[in-house]
Design an enzyme around this catalytic site. Structure first.
Site, PDB file in Angstrom:
ATOM      1  N   ASP A   1      -4.159  -0.303  12.190  1.00  0.00           N
ATOM      2  CA  ASP A   1      -4.911  -1.499  11.783  1.00  0.00           C
ATOM      3  C   ASP A   1      -4.053  -2.682  12.222  1.00  0.00           C
ATOM      4  OD1 ASP A   1      -6.279  -3.586  10.715  1.00  0.00           O
ATOM      5  OD2 ASP A   1      -6.147  -2.938   8.620  1.00  0.00           O
TER       6      ASP A   1
ATOM      7  N   ARG B   1      -8.623  -1.842  -0.948  1.00  0.00           N
ATOM      8  CA  ARG B   1      -7.999  -3.116  -0.593  1.00  0.00           C
ATOM      9  C   ARG B   1      -6.500  -2.971  -0.844  1.00  0.00           C
ATOM     10  NH1 ARG B   1     -11.729  -7.153   0.790  1.00  0.00           N
ATOM     11  NH2 ARG B   1      -9.870  -7.787   1.938  1.00  0.00           N
TER      12      ARG B   1
ATOM     13  N   LYS C   1     -15.899  -2.072   2.681  1.00  0.00           N
ATOM     14  CA  LYS C   1     -15.171  -2.487   1.479  1.00  0.00           C
ATOM     15  C   LYS C   1     -16.189  -3.180   0.585  1.00  0.00           C
ATOM     16  CE  LYS C   1     -10.685  -3.546   3.651  1.00  0.00           C
ATOM     17  NZ  LYS C   1      -9.936  -4.620   4.356  1.00  0.00           N
TER      18      LYS C   1
ATOM     19  N   GLU D   1       0.819  -1.220   0.000  1.00  0.00           N
ATOM     20  CA  GLU D   1       0.000   0.000   0.000  1.00  0.00           C
ATOM     21  C   GLU D   1       0.849   1.264   0.000  1.00  0.00           C
ATOM     22  OE1 GLU D   1      -2.767  -0.286   3.253  1.00  0.00           O
ATOM     23  OE2 GLU D   1      -3.922  -1.856   2.263  1.00  0.00           O
TER      24      GLU D   1
HETATM   25  P1  PGA Z   1      -6.564  -6.112   2.648  1.00  0.00           P
HETATM   26  O1  PGA Z   1      -6.072  -5.042   3.706  1.00  0.00           O
HETATM   27  O2  PGA Z   1      -7.126  -5.384   1.487  1.00  0.00           O
HETATM   28  O3  PGA Z   1      -5.319  -6.881   2.336  1.00  0.00           O
HETATM   29  O4  PGA Z   1      -7.603  -6.943   3.350  1.00  0.00           O
HETATM   30  C1  PGA Z   1      -6.684  -3.823   3.984  1.00  0.00           C
HETATM   31  C2  PGA Z   1      -7.159  -3.757   5.415  1.00  0.00           C
HETATM   32  O5  PGA Z   1      -7.031  -4.732   6.170  1.00  0.00           O
HETATM   33  O6  PGA Z   1      -7.734  -2.758   5.814  1.00  0.00           O
HETATM   34 ZN    ZN Z   2      -8.076  -4.010   8.032  1.00  0.00          ZN
END
Ligand code: PGA
Ligand code: ZN
Length: 414
Positions: free
Chosen positions: A238, A359, A330, A200
């Site tokens: 997080d 994500r 999400k 990210e």
């Molecule tokens: P993920 O992570 O898209 O790999 O699930 C993002 C999050 O946990 O907020």
């Molecule tokens: Zn998360």
């Protein structure tokens, strides 16, 4: 007024991790819409399955054979019927037959086609005339967990968010500065640091978790002090704790903590760092620990991501047990826009705060930027650095620019 669908296509693309994903394109008699499914790395156990057995190839085959022909003739303005049809065609509880990625790309593509048919920006079509408020950008400064290919901190994200910026543009500039400042500090303090970033765009480091948090705290202090405007920044985490929970213990940094010991560590972090945001501090089945934390820290955003997976049944359980006070939203966790809206409505009715999120595997798709404004979410979590993260920020800058009377959330009263 209607906008009948006359064509629907799918194609295979790749996300920011280089993994395959799908884009769906919907054409109506008067408009066009397209969307690309994002992908998680630290997925919740209860979220929609991204692809069926047989992978992307099978998902594409099923879309062409079973989904696309059924979409023809539907009214794009009737999002609810389209989403219900996707669920019926799939026939499972978690989109394991057509794939959650196919479902969400279709659902979002239709939302774009419908708003384009009416000549409206998506946030206006979905949010109505009152959608004029921008969310606060919650950005990942130092990252680890499942988002770092090489060893980094055990928790997934150390986050920063401006609490009282005058505009989205000002807010974005602040989080970018904190990210840069933290990078400079890491270069001084971590001998192995070579500017590495994770999925990210957050820095990866060999420093310990608390040293990394000290770095972010110091970066925040420097940026607040230097800022010509009086602005406050909050720090968040997080934890993505499900990935640390192995055989009845939380295992990280060489320690094996019981649920109680981990709880105490989390509350000491909230106190020592003045945290304002805590996502998935406990594993996804421990509703009780979430509700204890909410009772102890009412003003902190205690957020369920893997805990709720944007799913109304999981959230119902959470409401019943007083777990968390905020929900990460999400769209691909649930698979349709209508499913997401239903969960958001229920969350609001029960006083939960909404945080719209990307994500870890993303593309330049900007749908979530519009959703955050349409849903009047106080925060959007979409990283800080990297083209696919900046795509969302840039879209929010465009939205702000196009809104003569735009406002932005203010959380500095806490
Ligand atoms: P993920 O992570 O898209 O790999 O699930 C993002 C999050 O946990 O907020
Ligand atoms: Zn998360």
């Amino acid at each position: 007024m209607s906008a009948l669908i006359d064509a629907a296509y799918i194609r295979r693309l790749r996300n920011s991790r280089g993994e395959e994903t799908v884009e769906v394109i919907i054409e109506t008699e008067s408009s066009f819409g397209s969307a690309i499914a994002p992908s998680g790395a630290s997925k919740g156990r209860h979220e929609a399955v991204a692809f069926p057995k047989g992978g992307v190839e099978e998902a594409v085959r099923r879309f062409r054979k079973e989904v696309a022909p059924e979409l023809i003739g539907l009214d794009s303005l009737d999002q609810w019927s389209l989403d219900r049809l996707l669920m019926e065609l799939d026939g499972t509880r978690n989109f394991s037959r057509i794939g959650g990625s196919v479902a969400i790309a279709t659902s979002m593509a239709n939302l774009w086609a419908a708003s384009n048919a009416l000549g409206l920006p998506l946030y206006r079509y979905l949010g109505g005339p009152s959608a004029n408020r921008l969310p606060l950008p919650l950005g990942n400064v130092i990252g680890g967990g499942k988002h770092a290919l090489w060893r980094s901190i055990p928790f997934q994200e150390i986050l920063v968010v401006p609490l009282n910026p005058p505009s989205y543009a000002a807010a974005l500039s602040l989080v970018v500065e904190v990210h840069r400042e933290a990078g400079k500090l890491l270069a001084k303090l971590d001998e192995s640091f070579a500017g590495g970033r994770n999925d990210e765009g957050a820095w990866v480091t060999r420093l310990s978790l608390t040293k990394a948090m000290d770095v972010v705290k110091e970066a925040v202090r420097v940026v607040e002090k230097r800022s010509p405007i009086d602005v406050k920044l909050g720090i968040g985490l997080d934890v993505a704790a499900s990935s640390l929970w192995v055989d009845g213990r939380y295992r990280y940094e060489g320690r094996e903590l019981s649920a109680e010991e981990h709880y105490r560590f989390i509350s000491s972090l909230i106190e020592n760092y003045g945290l304002i945001y805590l996502e998935d501090p406990f594993h996804e089945e421990d509703f009780d620990a979430f509700s204890d934390l909410v009772k102890e820290f009412r003003d902190v955003f205690i957020v369920g991501d893997d805990l709720f997976v944007t799913n109304i049944d999981r959230l119902r359980e959470g409401v019943k047990r007083g777990a968390a006070n905020s929900i990460l939203v999400k769209p691909n966790q649930v698979g349709t826009i209508s499913g997401m809206l239903e969960t958001v409505r229920f969350a609001r009715e029960n006083g939960y705060r909404i945080v719209v999120s990307h994500r870890s595997g993303e593309t330049c798709d900007v749908t979530i930027a519009h959703l955050s404004v349409a849903l009047d979410a106080p925060m959007i979590k979409t990283g800080i650095m990297g083209g696919e993260r900046m795509a969302k920020h840039n879209e929010l800058l465009r939205i702000e620019d196009g809104l003569p009377s735009s406002r932005i959330w203010n959380l500095s009263f806490k």
